[in-house]
Design a protein around this motif. Structure first.
Motif, PDB file in Angstrom:
ATOM      1  N   THR A 109      34.908  -0.770 -52.188  1.00 36.59           N
ATOM      2  CA  THR A 109      34.808   0.604 -52.678  1.00 36.59           C
ATOM      3  C   THR A 109      35.133   1.629 -51.594  1.00 36.59           C
ATOM      4  O   THR A 109      34.731   2.785 -51.684  1.00 36.59           O
ATOM      5  CB  THR A 109      33.405   0.866 -53.242  1.00 36.59           C
ATOM      6  OG1 THR A 109      32.419   0.562 -52.239  1.00 36.59           O
ATOM      7  CG2 THR A 109      33.145   0.034 -54.485  1.00 36.59           C
ATOM      8  N   ILE A 110      35.841   1.190 -50.547  1.00 32.06           N
ATOM      9  CA  ILE A 110      36.268   2.098 -49.485  1.00 32.06           C
ATOM     10  C   ILE A 110      37.739   2.441 -49.710  1.00 32.06           C
ATOM     11  O   ILE A 110      38.580   1.559 -49.840  1.00 32.06           O
ATOM     12  CB  ILE A 110      36.093   1.467 -48.091  1.00 32.06           C
ATOM     13  CG1 ILE A 110      34.655   0.991 -47.892  1.00 32.06           C
ATOM     14  CG2 ILE A 110      36.493   2.459 -47.002  1.00 32.06           C
ATOM     15  CD1 ILE A 110      34.450   0.199 -46.613  1.00 32.06           C
ATOM     16  N   ASP A 121      49.766   3.188 -36.961  1.00 32.08           N
ATOM     17  CA  ASP A 121      49.141   3.660 -35.724  1.00 32.08           C
ATOM     18  C   ASP A 121      47.630   3.561 -35.814  1.00 32.08           C
ATOM     19  O   ASP A 121      46.951   3.300 -34.808  1.00 32.08           O
ATOM     20  CB  ASP A 121      49.543   5.117 -35.442  1.00 32.08           C
ATOM     21  CG  ASP A 121      50.972   5.244 -34.949  1.00 32.08           C
ATOM     22  OD1 ASP A 121      51.580   4.200 -34.626  1.00 32.08           O
ATOM     23  OD2 ASP A 121      51.480   6.375 -34.894  1.00 32.08           O
ATOM     24  N   VAL A 122      47.102   3.784 -37.004  1.00 30.35           N
ATOM     25  CA  VAL A 122      45.656   3.664 -37.195  1.00 30.35           C
ATOM     26  C   VAL A 122      45.255   2.189 -37.140  1.00 30.35           C
ATOM     27  O   VAL A 122      44.285   1.820 -36.466  1.00 30.35           O
ATOM     28  CB  VAL A 122      45.217   4.284 -38.537  1.00 30.35           C
ATOM     29  CG1 VAL A 122      43.689   4.284 -38.632  1.00 30.35           C
ATOM     30  CG2 VAL A 122      45.755   5.699 -38.680  1.00 30.35           C
ATOM     31  N   LEU A 154      37.281   0.495 -37.949  1.00 30.57           N
ATOM     32  CA  LEU A 154      38.505   1.268 -38.177  1.00 30.57           C
ATOM     33  C   LEU A 154      39.649   0.360 -38.620  1.00 30.57           C
ATOM     34  O   LEU A 154      40.396   0.692 -39.552  1.00 30.57           O
ATOM     35  CB  LEU A 154      38.897   2.014 -36.899  1.00 30.57           C
ATOM     36  CG  LEU A 154      40.130   2.915 -37.017  1.00 30.57           C
ATOM     37  CD1 LEU A 154      39.896   4.027 -38.034  1.00 30.57           C
ATOM     38  CD2 LEU A 154      40.485   3.516 -35.655  1.00 30.57           C
ATOM     39  N   THR A 155      39.775  -0.783 -37.980  1.00 34.70           N
ATOM     40  CA  THR A 155      40.838  -1.729 -38.350  1.00 34.70           C
ATOM     41  C   THR A 155      40.660  -2.211 -39.782  1.00 34.70           C
ATOM     42  O   THR A 155      41.636  -2.298 -40.542  1.00 34.70           O
ATOM     43  CB  THR A 155      40.834  -2.940 -37.392  1.00 34.70           C
ATOM     44  OG1 THR A 155      41.067  -2.484 -36.053  1.00 34.70           O
ATOM     45  CG2 THR A 155      41.919  -3.930 -37.775  1.00 34.70           C
ATOM     46  N   LYS A 156      39.424  -2.518 -40.142  1.00 35.40           N
ATOM     47  CA  LYS A 156      39.155  -3.003 -41.496  1.00 35.40           C
ATOM     48  C   LYS A 156      39.527  -1.959 -42.537  1.00 35.40           C
ATOM     49  O   LYS A 156      40.215  -2.263 -43.533  1.00 35.40           O
ATOM     50  CB  LYS A 156      37.675  -3.361 -41.644  1.00 35.40           C
ATOM     51  CG  LYS A 156      37.309  -3.932 -43.007  1.00 35.40           C
ATOM     52  CD  LYS A 156      35.841  -4.297 -43.074  1.00 35.40           C
ATOM     53  CE  LYS A 156      35.480  -4.916 -44.424  1.00 35.40           C
ATOM     54  NZ  LYS A 156      36.159  -6.198 -44.663  1.00 35.40           N
ATOM     55  N   VAL A 157      39.119  -0.718 -42.320  1.00 31.52           N
ATOM     56  CA  VAL A 157      39.392   0.347 -43.286  1.00 31.52           C
ATOM     57  C   VAL A 157      40.886   0.665 -43.335  1.00 31.52           C
ATOM     58  O   VAL A 157      41.450   0.895 -44.407  1.00 31.52           O
ATOM     59  CB  VAL A 157      38.582   1.616 -42.936  1.00 31.52           C
ATOM     60  CG1 VAL A 157      39.004   2.786 -43.824  1.00 31.52           C
ATOM     61  CG2 VAL A 157      37.096   1.341 -43.098  1.00 31.52           C
ATOM     62  N   ALA A 158      41.537   0.669 -42.172  1.00 28.36           N
ATOM     63  CA  ALA A 158      42.959   1.006 -42.114  1.00 28.36           C
ATOM     64  C   ALA A 158      43.834  -0.054 -42.773  1.00 28.36           C
ATOM     65  O   ALA A 158      44.989   0.214 -43.106  1.00 28.36           O
ATOM     66  CB  ALA A 158      43.388   1.209 -40.664  1.00 28.36           C
TER      67      ALA A 158
END
Length: 260
Positions: A109-110, A121-122, A154-158
């Motif tokens: 759900t993100i 880049d993210v 951050l890596t997971k969300v990106a």
């Protein structure tokens, strides 16, 4: 036994209600987007009937993330994460992001929004993201576990599916797409009925359920505001181009004078 069952049922209902206090938690870097993109997005989510949590600017004054904000993450069904150029420079945002991943990472759900940044880049933490984490590592030299947790979050969300502002000519188009997609996720039953009603009511004056959150005057006002905003943005681009052309003309005249 019956009393025990009622108690468990009541507790379960209470827990479910608490989890659904907000439809969406909005995570963003205030200095990047608060007064523009995020403000417009929040306004349209609210108008569409989507209960959205947005932090108070006063909360960011302190260095420690507030318990109220962490509780709001736990009580939200979805998270919209606006990944802007300076997002990772804020330890507040990174703490917030880690909490979002902890609460929602397994639920799917993100929803990331890559705002004026290149998604790769993210993901690979290049450019401003590399600079930000370099500073964090110097600051938290004795606690790199915390910094690594932020990197992982951050890596997971990106790596999740989301939206990139680079794919849209105007912010209003991007916001419209995001809001409609969120509305379908928050109200799947209404969305299904709306789709069916649109199919069955072609040529009818009837309006499908869930479509009339705004009055005609509200829609006209929003349309005019969006048109004015787009016109101002176009004028700003034209001014920037004219400035660049003037610089080029000056450079050419200077070069011609040197070689005479």
């Amino acid at each position: 036994m019956a009393s025990s069952y009622r108690m468990r049922a009541s507790t379960s209902a209470s827990s479910s209600s608490t989890q659904r206090k907000y439809d969406v938690f909005l995570s963003f870097r205030g200095e990047d987007t608060r007064k523009k993109f995020t403000d417009h997005l929040y306004d349209q989510l609210r108008r569409r009937g989507i209960k959205t949590f947005r932090d108070d600017p006063e909360l960011e004054i302190g260095a420690t993330i507030s318990p109220e904000l962490l509780a709001a993450v736990e009580q939200s069904r979805f998270a919209l994460v606006v990944l802007s150029p300076n997002y990772a420079s804020s330890t507040w945002c990174l703490l917030e992001l880690a909490k979002i991943v902890q609460c929602m990472g397994q639920r799917g759900t993100i929803l990331p929004i890559f705002y004026e940044v290149v998604p790769s880049d993210v993901r690979h933490q290049r450019g401003s993201f590399a600079e930000a984490f370099g500073k964090h590592e110097k600051k938290f030299g004795k606690d790199l576990t915390k910094v690594q947790e932020w990197r992982d979050a951050l890596t997971k969300v990106a790596n999740l599916s989301g939206w990139s502002s680079l794919n849209y000519r105007y912010e209003t188009e991007l916001i419209k797409v995001i809001v409609e997609e969120l509305w379908k996720k928050v109200h799947p039953t209404f969305a299904s009925l709306e789709s069916e009603s649109l199919h069955n009511l072609v040529g009818s004056d009837s309006k499908p359920m869930g479509m009339d959150f705004l009055s005609d005057s509200d829609r006209d006002r929003d349309r005019d505001r969006d048109r004015d905003r787009d016109r101002d943005r176009d004028r700003e681009r034209d001014r920037e181009r004219e400035k660049q052309r003037e610089k080029d003309r000056v450079r050419q005249r200077t070069s011609a004078h040197i070689f005479q």
